[in-house]
Write a protein that holds these residues in place. Structure first.
Motif, PDB file in Angstrom:
ATOM      1  N   ASP A  31       0.805  -1.224   0.000  1.00  0.00           N
ATOM      2  CA  ASP A  31       0.000   0.000   0.000  1.00  0.00           C
ATOM      3  C   ASP A  31       0.839   1.275   0.000  1.00  0.00           C
ATOM      4  OD1 ASP A  31      -2.399  -1.476   0.067  1.00  0.00           O
ATOM      5  OD2 ASP A  31      -2.231  -1.696   2.248  1.00  0.00           O
ATOM      6  N   GLY A  32       1.964   1.247  -0.669  1.00  0.00           N
ATOM      7  CA  GLY A  32       2.752   2.472  -0.758  1.00  0.00           C
ATOM      8  C   GLY A  32       3.898   2.345  -1.749  1.00  0.00           C
ATOM      9  N   GLU A  33       4.368   3.481  -2.257  1.00  0.00           N
ATOM     10  CA  GLU A  33       5.551   3.474  -3.103  1.00  0.00           C
ATOM     11  C   GLU A  33       6.782   3.224  -2.241  1.00  0.00           C
ATOM     12  OE1 GLU A  33       5.328   5.991  -7.162  1.00  0.00           O
ATOM     13  OE2 GLU A  33       5.558   7.182  -5.343  1.00  0.00           O
ATOM     14  N   ARG A  34       7.681   2.409  -2.730  1.00  0.00           N
ATOM     15  CA  ARG A  34       8.850   2.011  -1.955  1.00  0.00           C
ATOM     16  C   ARG A  34      10.129   2.296  -2.736  1.00  0.00           C
ATOM     17  NH1 ARG A  34       6.461   1.298   3.014  1.00  0.00           N
ATOM     18  NH2 ARG A  34       4.444   0.255   2.684  1.00  0.00           N
ATOM     19  N   ASP A  35      11.107   2.845  -2.046  1.00  0.00           N
ATOM     20  CA  ASP A  35      12.413   3.041  -2.662  1.00  0.00           C
ATOM     21  C   ASP A  35      13.094   1.696  -2.881  1.00  0.00           C
ATOM     22  OD1 ASP A  35      12.419   5.826  -2.786  1.00  0.00           O
ATOM     23  OD2 ASP A  35      13.277   6.038  -0.775  1.00  0.00           O
ATOM     24  N   PRO A  36      13.656   1.451  -4.059  1.00  0.00           N
ATOM     25  CA  PRO A  36      14.538   0.282  -4.200  1.00  0.00           C
ATOM     26  C   PRO A  36      15.821   0.513  -3.397  1.00  0.00           C
ATOM     27  CG  PRO A  36      13.729   1.023  -6.340  1.00  0.00           C
ATOM     28  CD  PRO A  36      13.423   2.107  -5.350  1.00  0.00           C
ATOM     29  N   THR A  37      16.001  -0.277  -2.373  1.00  0.00           N
ATOM     30  CA  THR A  37      17.188  -0.147  -1.516  1.00  0.00           C
ATOM     31  C   THR A  37      18.319  -1.067  -1.947  1.00  0.00           C
ATOM     32  OG1 THR A  37      16.134  -1.730  -0.010  1.00  0.00           O
ATOM     33  CG2 THR A  37      15.868   0.614   0.484  1.00  0.00           C
ATOM     34  N   ALA A  38      18.046  -1.963  -2.889  1.00  0.00           N
ATOM     35  CA  ALA A  38      19.058  -2.882  -3.401  1.00  0.00           C
ATOM     36  C   ALA A  38      18.661  -3.275  -4.815  1.00  0.00           C
ATOM     37  CB  ALA A  38      19.164  -4.120  -2.508  1.00  0.00           C
ATOM     38  N   LEU A  39      19.659  -3.421  -5.701  1.00  0.00           N
ATOM     39  CA  LEU A  39      19.409  -3.793  -7.084  1.00  0.00           C
ATOM     40  C   LEU A  39      20.344  -4.922  -7.499  1.00  0.00           C
ATOM     41  CD1 LEU A  39      19.205  -0.297  -8.847  1.00  0.00           C
ATOM     42  CD2 LEU A  39      17.270  -1.786  -8.307  1.00  0.00           C
ATOM     43  N   ALA A  40      19.847  -5.809  -8.354  1.00  0.00           N
ATOM     44  CA  ALA A  40      20.684  -6.848  -8.944  1.00  0.00           C
ATOM     45  C   ALA A  40      20.151  -7.145 -10.338  1.00  0.00           C
ATOM     46  CB  ALA A  40      20.671  -8.119  -8.097  1.00  0.00           C
ATOM     47  N   SER A  41      21.024  -7.131 -11.321  1.00  0.00           N
ATOM     48  CA  SER A  41      20.657  -7.495 -12.682  1.00  0.00           C
ATOM     49  C   SER A  41      20.988  -8.972 -12.876  1.00  0.00           C
ATOM     50  CB  SER A  41      21.419  -6.639 -13.692  1.00  0.00           C
ATOM     51  OG  SER A  41      21.118  -7.031 -15.014  1.00  0.00           O
ATOM     52  N   VAL A  42      19.985  -9.740 -13.268  1.00  0.00           N
ATOM     53  CA  VAL A  42      20.119 -11.199 -13.306  1.00  0.00           C
ATOM     54  C   VAL A  42      19.705 -11.717 -14.675  1.00  0.00           C
ATOM     55  CG1 VAL A  42      19.441 -13.359 -12.213  1.00  0.00           C
ATOM     56  CG2 VAL A  42      19.605 -11.277 -10.838  1.00  0.00           C
ATOM     57  N   ASP A  43      20.565 -12.491 -15.309  1.00  0.00           N
ATOM     58  CA  ASP A  43      20.302 -13.074 -16.615  1.00  0.00           C
ATOM     59  C   ASP A  43      19.677 -14.453 -16.445  1.00  0.00           C
ATOM     60  OD1 ASP A  43      20.223 -13.884 -19.197  1.00  0.00           O
ATOM     61  OD2 ASP A  43      22.364 -13.712 -19.598  1.00  0.00           O
ATOM     62  N   LEU A  44      18.364 -14.503 -16.562  1.00  0.00           N
ATOM     63  CA  LEU A  44      17.640 -15.765 -16.391  1.00  0.00           C
ATOM     64  C   LEU A  44      17.030 -16.258 -17.688  1.00  0.00           C
ATOM     65  CD1 LEU A  44      15.749 -15.019 -13.054  1.00  0.00           C
ATOM     66  CD2 LEU A  44      17.783 -16.434 -13.371  1.00  0.00           C
ATOM     67  N   ALA A  45      17.191 -15.489 -18.754  1.00  0.00           N
ATOM     68  CA  ALA A  45      16.601 -15.837 -20.047  1.00  0.00           C
ATOM     69  C   ALA A  45      15.090 -15.991 -19.955  1.00  0.00           C
ATOM     70  CB  ALA A  45      17.225 -17.113 -20.599  1.00  0.00           C
ATOM     71  N   THR A  46      14.458 -15.310 -18.996  1.00  0.00           N
ATOM     72  CA  THR A  46      13.006 -15.342 -18.888  1.00  0.00           C
ATOM     73  C   THR A  46      12.414 -13.943 -18.893  1.00  0.00           C
ATOM     74  OG1 THR A  46      13.109 -15.358 -16.467  1.00  0.00           O
ATOM     75  CG2 THR A  46      13.010 -17.478 -17.573  1.00  0.00           C
ATOM     76  N   GLY A  47      13.244 -12.917 -18.884  1.00  0.00           N
ATOM     77  CA  GLY A  47      12.726 -11.569 -19.054  1.00  0.00           C
ATOM     78  C   GLY A  47      12.398 -11.349 -20.515  1.00  0.00           C
ATOM     79  N   MET A  48      11.651 -10.318 -20.831  1.00  0.00           N
ATOM     80  CA  MET A  48      11.269 -10.077 -22.221  1.00  0.00           C
ATOM     81  C   MET A  48      12.491  -9.796 -23.078  1.00  0.00           C
ATOM     82  SD  MET A  48       7.728  -7.986 -21.811  1.00  0.00           S
ATOM     83  CE  MET A  48       6.320  -8.755 -21.028  1.00  0.00           C
ATOM     84  N   GLY A  49      13.513  -9.217 -22.473  1.00  0.00           N
ATOM     85  CA  GLY A  49      14.757  -9.024 -23.182  1.00  0.00           C
ATOM     86  C   GLY A  49      15.843  -9.947 -22.681  1.00  0.00           C
ATOM     87  N   GLY A  50      15.482 -10.876 -21.803  1.00  0.00           N
ATOM     88  CA  GLY A  50      16.438 -11.839 -21.284  1.00  0.00           C
ATOM     89  C   GLY A  50      16.998 -11.491 -19.931  1.00  0.00           C
ATOM     90  N   ILE A  51      16.737 -10.294 -19.441  1.00  0.00           N
ATOM     91  CA  ILE A  51      17.343  -9.838 -18.190  1.00  0.00           C
ATOM     92  C   ILE A  51      16.255  -9.345 -17.241  1.00  0.00           C
ATOM     93  CG2 ILE A  51      19.005  -8.249 -17.134  1.00  0.00           C
ATOM     94  CD1 ILE A  51      20.308 -10.224 -18.997  1.00  0.00           C
ATOM     95  N   TRP A  52      16.399  -9.681 -15.987  1.00  0.00           N
ATOM     96  CA  TRP A  52      15.557  -9.140 -14.933  1.00  0.00           C
ATOM     97  C   TRP A  52      16.367  -8.163 -14.089  1.00  0.00           C
ATOM     98  CZ3 TRP A  52      10.407 -10.041 -14.308  1.00  0.00           C
ATOM     99  CH2 TRP A  52       9.847 -11.173 -14.909  1.00  0.00           C
ATOM    100  N   ILE A  53      15.731  -7.113 -13.623  1.00  0.00           N
ATOM    101  CA  ILE A  53      16.303  -6.254 -12.591  1.00  0.00           C
ATOM    102  C   ILE A  53      15.513  -6.514 -11.317  1.00  0.00           C
ATOM    103  CG2 ILE A  53      16.789  -3.911 -11.820  1.00  0.00           C
ATOM    104  CD1 ILE A  53      16.312  -4.523 -15.482  1.00  0.00           C
ATOM    105  N   TYR A  54      16.175  -7.134 -10.345  1.00  0.00           N
ATOM    106  CA  TYR A  54      15.567  -7.394  -9.045  1.00  0.00           C
ATOM    107  C   TYR A  54      15.776  -6.173  -8.148  1.00  0.00           C
ATOM    108  CZ  TYR A  54      14.799 -12.417  -9.816  1.00  0.00           C
ATOM    109  OH  TYR A  54      14.351 -13.624 -10.273  1.00  0.00           O
ATOM    110  N   ALA A  55      14.761  -5.866  -7.352  1.00  0.00           N
ATOM    111  CA  ALA A  55      14.851  -4.739  -6.425  1.00  0.00           C
ATOM    112  C   ALA A  55      14.397  -5.174  -5.042  1.00  0.00           C
ATOM    113  CB  ALA A  55      14.010  -3.564  -6.910  1.00  0.00           C
ATOM    114  N   GLY A  56      15.230  -4.908  -4.062  1.00  0.00           N
ATOM    115  CA  GLY A  56      14.830  -5.081  -2.676  1.00  0.00           C
ATOM    116  C   GLY A  56      14.333  -3.756  -2.138  1.00  0.00           C
ATOM    117  N   THR A  57      13.310  -3.791  -1.315  1.00  0.00           N
ATOM    118  CA  THR A  57      12.750  -2.582  -0.713  1.00  0.00           C
ATOM    119  C   THR A  57      12.567  -2.826   0.780  1.00  0.00           C
ATOM    120  OG1 THR A  57      10.390  -3.139  -0.859  1.00  0.00           O
ATOM    121  CG2 THR A  57      11.442  -2.293  -2.871  1.00  0.00           C
TER     122      THR A  57
END
Length: 312
Positions: free
Chosen positions: A166-192
């Motif tokens: 129920d609120g907008e959250r700052d991404p406090t951590a980021l990781a780019s992960v190549d799982l070959a399942t994103g639309m372009g092949g890459i996911w950006i994970y964000a911890g909040t």
């Protein structure tokens, strides 16, 4: 005739301390002494096999933590985040507390500000694209996710902050992960502060971490619950993934270091304590280092066992 120099007297206490120190040396790395601990560790990163530790100072070890050297920190305030990429040895990206991004191309010896176009806000998380090492991502406090396609020389806004609990959250951590399942092949994970989310590199929308690919996640309907998600209500302070094991993620939380081996669906705690940062060796996914309970600890077996780092 030379007069022999008398041997210093060794008390029972001194003998005991010397014996214990020798036993600790033979047993393995010794714990950091309080005066040697990097204070308030905010970020960890491997640059090739070297370990960078950002806190009140910036330290670097090139010899498996046997010795450490102070590295010049970039101008612009303290370092809140670090990112590297194995195919760009020497390059280190830093997110700064006073705003902006700094980049070093020589392993942290000389820094160049590269924040053109970024708002004047603290950069609390940075990442380098898994398959495109010249593409950077930055999360800004109170803003959203920004992307640079020219190693930080110019930036473009790509995503609003995720909406969680129920609120907008700052991404406090980021990781780019190549799982070959994103639309372009890459996911950006964000911890909040309210949990974990991710977005494919098409930047269509933030999505729950769930089995399947990005198209599956766009299908309407409730997402299936994770079998073992990260603890609810805890901020995610750091995320990391080794290119050699992209489906394995590590997260630093107030309750410890947590690990997922299925791209964030199921998590288990591998180290207890107050974790503020975590990094994994890009060439050896079993080598993990974490800032835990005010000190530094490492695992050489993927998080099964941990030992304190030593500084000599």
């Amino acid at each position: 005739m030379l007069t022999p120099i008398p041997k210093p007297y060794l008390s029972r206490r001194a003998f005991l301390y010397a014996s214990l120190a020798g036993a600790a040396f033979l047993a393995g790395p010794k714990s950091l002494r309080a005066a040697e601990l990097p204070r308030n560790v905010t970020a960890l990163a491997f640059e090739s096999d070297a370990l960078l530790v950002a806190g009140e100072t910036l330290l670097r070890s090139d010899d498996g933590d046997a010795s450490w050297a102070s590295v010049s920190a970039p101008n612009g305030g303290g370092i809140l985040a670090l990112a590297t990429h194995p195919v760009r040895p020497g390059r280190v990206v830093a997110g700064l507390a006073k705003g902006g991004v700094a980049v070093s191309e020589d392993s942290g010896r000389v820094w160049e500000p590269r924040g053109k176009g970024l708002p004047d806000a603290a950069v609390i998380a940075v990442a380098v694209a898994a398959a495109e090492p010249d593409i950077f991502y930055a999360a800004l406090r109170g803003d959203g996710l920004w992307q640079s396609e020219d190693t930080g020389r110019s930036w473009t806004f790509v995503m609003d902050r995720p909406w969680l609990a129920d609120g907008e959250r700052d991404p406090t951590a980021l990781a780019s992960v190549d799982l070959a399942t994103g639309m372009g092949g890459i996911w950006i994970y964000a911890g909040t502060e309210a949990g974990l989310t991710r977005v494919p590199d098409c930047f269509c929308r933030w999505q729950d971490v769930r089995p399947g690919n990005a198209m599956d996640a766009l299908v309407s309907g409730d997402a299936p619950p994770s079998e073992a998600p990260l603890p609810a209500g805890e901020p995610i302070r750091a995320l990391t993934s080794a290119p050699s094991a992209s489906g394995t993620l590590h997260a630093a939380l107030p309750s410890g270091v947590w690990t997922s081996r299925d791209a964030g669906i199921v998590w288990s705690r591998t180290a207890e304590g107050d974790a503020t940062a975590v990094a994994v060796n890009p060439a050896n996914s079993n080598h993990i280092v974490a800032a835990l309970n005010g000190g530094l600890t490492q695992s050489r077996d993927g998080g099964i066992t941990w030992s304190a780092l030593a500084v000599i």
